[in-house]
Design a protein around this motif. Structure first.
Motif, PDB file in Angstrom:
ATOM      1  N   ARG A 160       0.788  -1.229   0.000  1.00  0.00           N
ATOM      2  CA  ARG A 160       0.000   0.000   0.000  1.00  0.00           C
ATOM      3  C   ARG A 160       0.824   1.285   0.000  1.00  0.00           C
ATOM      4  NH1 ARG A 160      -3.877   1.573   3.812  1.00  0.00           N
ATOM      5  NH2 ARG A 160      -4.301   2.993   2.126  1.00  0.00           N
ATOM      6  N   PHE A 161       2.004   1.261   0.595  1.00  0.00           N
ATOM      7  CA  PHE A 161       2.765   2.504   0.691  1.00  0.00           C
ATOM      8  C   PHE A 161       3.212   2.950  -0.692  1.00  0.00           C
ATOM      9  CE2 PHE A 161       3.992   1.554   5.363  1.00  0.00           C
ATOM     10  CZ  PHE A 161       2.749   1.980   5.763  1.00  0.00           C
ATOM     11  N   ARG A 162       3.407   4.281  -0.828  1.00  0.00           N
ATOM     12  CA  ARG A 162       3.477   4.833  -2.176  1.00  0.00           C
ATOM     13  C   ARG A 162       4.859   5.025  -2.763  1.00  0.00           C
ATOM     14  NH1 ARG A 162       0.062   9.885  -0.655  1.00  0.00           N
ATOM     15  NH2 ARG A 162       1.272   9.474   1.214  1.00  0.00           N
ATOM     16  N   ASP A 163       5.897   5.027  -1.951  1.00  0.00           N
ATOM     17  CA  ASP A 163       7.220   5.188  -2.568  1.00  0.00           C
ATOM     18  C   ASP A 163       8.199   4.169  -1.988  1.00  0.00           C
ATOM     19  OD1 ASP A 163       7.788   6.198  -0.104  1.00  0.00           O
ATOM     20  OD2 ASP A 163       8.255   8.216  -0.748  1.00  0.00           O
ATOM     21  N   TYR A 165      10.748   4.464  -0.319  1.00  0.00           N
ATOM     22  CA  TYR A 165      11.267   4.768   1.013  1.00  0.00           C
ATOM     23  C   TYR A 165      10.320   4.277   2.103  1.00  0.00           C
ATOM     24  CZ  TYR A 165      14.141   7.325  -2.122  1.00  0.00           C
ATOM     25  OH  TYR A 165      14.968   7.614  -3.163  1.00  0.00           O
ATOM     26  N   ALA A 166       9.032   4.499   1.910  1.00  0.00           N
ATOM     27  CA  ALA A 166       8.051   4.010   2.887  1.00  0.00           C
ATOM     28  C   ALA A 166       8.042   2.484   2.904  1.00  0.00           C
ATOM     29  CB  ALA A 166       6.667   4.553   2.546  1.00  0.00           C
ATOM     30  N   PHE A 197      10.433  10.691  -4.346  1.00  0.00           N
ATOM     31  CA  PHE A 197       9.626  10.549  -3.146  1.00  0.00           C
ATOM     32  C   PHE A 197       8.160  10.723  -3.519  1.00  0.00           C
ATOM     33  CE2 PHE A 197      13.788  11.564  -1.639  1.00  0.00           C
ATOM     34  CZ  PHE A 197      13.909  10.839  -0.470  1.00  0.00           C
ATOM     35  N   GLY A 226       3.996  15.139  -2.024  1.00  0.00           N
ATOM     36  CA  GLY A 226       3.684  15.646  -0.705  1.00  0.00           C
ATOM     37  C   GLY A 226       4.782  15.415   0.318  1.00  0.00           C
ATOM     38  N   THR A 227       5.845  14.737  -0.104  1.00  0.00           N
ATOM     39  CA  THR A 227       6.956  14.544   0.823  1.00  0.00           C
ATOM     40  C   THR A 227       7.695  15.860   1.018  1.00  0.00           C
ATOM     41  OG1 THR A 227       7.229  12.275   0.069  1.00  0.00           O
ATOM     42  CG2 THR A 227       9.056  13.236   1.285  1.00  0.00           C
ATOM     43  N   ASP A 228       7.894  16.227   2.282  1.00  0.00           N
ATOM     44  CA  ASP A 228       8.551  17.476   2.607  1.00  0.00           C
ATOM     45  C   ASP A 228      10.060  17.257   2.642  1.00  0.00           C
ATOM     46  OD1 ASP A 228       9.489  19.802   3.623  1.00  0.00           O
ATOM     47  OD2 ASP A 228       8.465  19.661   5.557  1.00  0.00           O
ATOM     48  N   THR A 229      10.763  17.746   1.606  1.00  0.00           N
ATOM     49  CA  THR A 229      12.220  17.581   1.594  1.00  0.00           C
ATOM     50  C   THR A 229      12.904  18.935   1.719  1.00  0.00           C
ATOM     51  OG1 THR A 229      12.212  17.646  -0.818  1.00  0.00           O
ATOM     52  CG2 THR A 229      12.176  15.478   0.207  1.00  0.00           C
ATOM     53  N   VAL A 266      16.861  19.894   2.528  1.00  0.00           N
ATOM     54  CA  VAL A 266      17.754  18.769   2.271  1.00  0.00           C
ATOM     55  C   VAL A 266      18.135  18.791   0.792  1.00  0.00           C
ATOM     56  CG1 VAL A 266      18.023  16.283   2.444  1.00  0.00           C
ATOM     57  CG2 VAL A 266      16.527  17.466   4.047  1.00  0.00           C
ATOM     58  N   LEU A 307      18.604  15.431  -3.146  1.00  0.00           N
ATOM     59  CA  LEU A 307      17.650  14.329  -3.218  1.00  0.00           C
ATOM     60  C   LEU A 307      16.933  14.363  -4.560  1.00  0.00           C
ATOM     61  CD1 LEU A 307      16.070  14.618   0.322  1.00  0.00           C
ATOM     62  CD2 LEU A 307      17.682  12.907  -0.465  1.00  0.00           C
TER      63      LEU A 307
END
Lengths: 131, 112
Positions: free
Chosen positions: B27-30, B32-33, B95, B98-101, B104, B107
């Motif tokens: 289910r997770f979308r990327d 990394y999750a 990512f 909506g991922t807050d990078t 940083v 990336l």
């Protein structure tokens, strides 16, 4: 690594070795509690239809630390549900750890959590060295 | 008897951790999750199952093996997860939206 430990712990090295098993045990119990506490958010997100994560990547400054220290922190961060270490980058004179976090409401909370884990780690596993 | 029960409970909780991680993987979308989900389960889930097995059969030999297995598993699953995550960053995997990078550098850019 030792210079860094001294600053943070400030106890004689023999005392550090003597209390190491106790401190390591406290760290293990605290970490088990952290895993339990943060597994709830992952559980809910994985099992309910809506996506609830607020993913972000934060840069956690570590200062001038040794490889073993960075390794231990990255392992703890990765084992904690919802957070993942993405790698280490240079940061001024020292290094910083990139951390992917899924359930912290904002970057400040995520940074504070990893910083607290770092303090716990240092307190739990270093032997200090005032000599 | 009570140890056997505790061992069974831990083993079932460990198996449940794996199920949740598998659902997360789906289910997770990327990447990394998903890596986060699997790295945690491989560490914590295996520890629960093996400690449960040790409680069911509490002998010196079993406990020694479990202590070794737990230590090695915790370290290696985390290191494996970090290595895959780093490889994902280096090879430019994006990512989830909506991922807050913020703050940083270096990336992979997000897809809007």
């Amino acid at each position: 690594m030792s210079a860094h430990d001294e600053v943070r712990t400030g106890r004689p090295r023999w005392l550090g070795y003597l209390t190491l098993p106790w401190r390591a045990g406290v760290l293990a119990v605290w970490f088990a509690g952290q895993v339990l506490a943060s597994s709830g958010a992952v559980l809910v997100d994985a099992l309910t239809p809506r996506h609830r994560s607020t993913p972000r990547v934060v840069r956690v400054p570590l200062g001038e630390v040794g490889d073993r220290h960075v390794f231990a922190l990255a392992v703890l961060v990765t084992l904690t549900p919802g957070t993942l270490a993405l790698g280490v980058v240079p940061d001024g004179d020292g290094r910083a750890l990139l951390v992917h976090s899924m359930y912290h409401p904002d970057a400040a909370t995520a940074l504070a959590d990893v910083a607290r884990m770092d303090r716990r780690l240092v307190r739990g596993l270093t032997t200090g060295g005032g000599a | 008897m009570i140890l056997q029960l505790m061992g069974d409970v831990l083993a079932v909780i460990g198996a449940a951790v794996f199920v949740v991680a598998a659902i997360g993987l789906w289910r997770f979308r990327d990447p990394y999750a998903r890596i986060s989900s699997v790295a945690t389960a491989a560490g914590v889930g295996v520890v629960l199952v093996t400690v449960g097995a040790a409680l069911s059969d509490p002998e010196v030999g079993t406990v020694t093996k479990v202590v070794l297995a737990v230590a090695l598993q915790l370290v290696t699953s985390a290191v494996g997860g970090i290595a895959i995550a780093r490889a994902a960053v280096e090879s430019g995997h994006v990512f989830a939206a909506g991922t807050d990078t913020e703050g940083v550098d270096g990336l992979p850019e997000q897809v809007p």
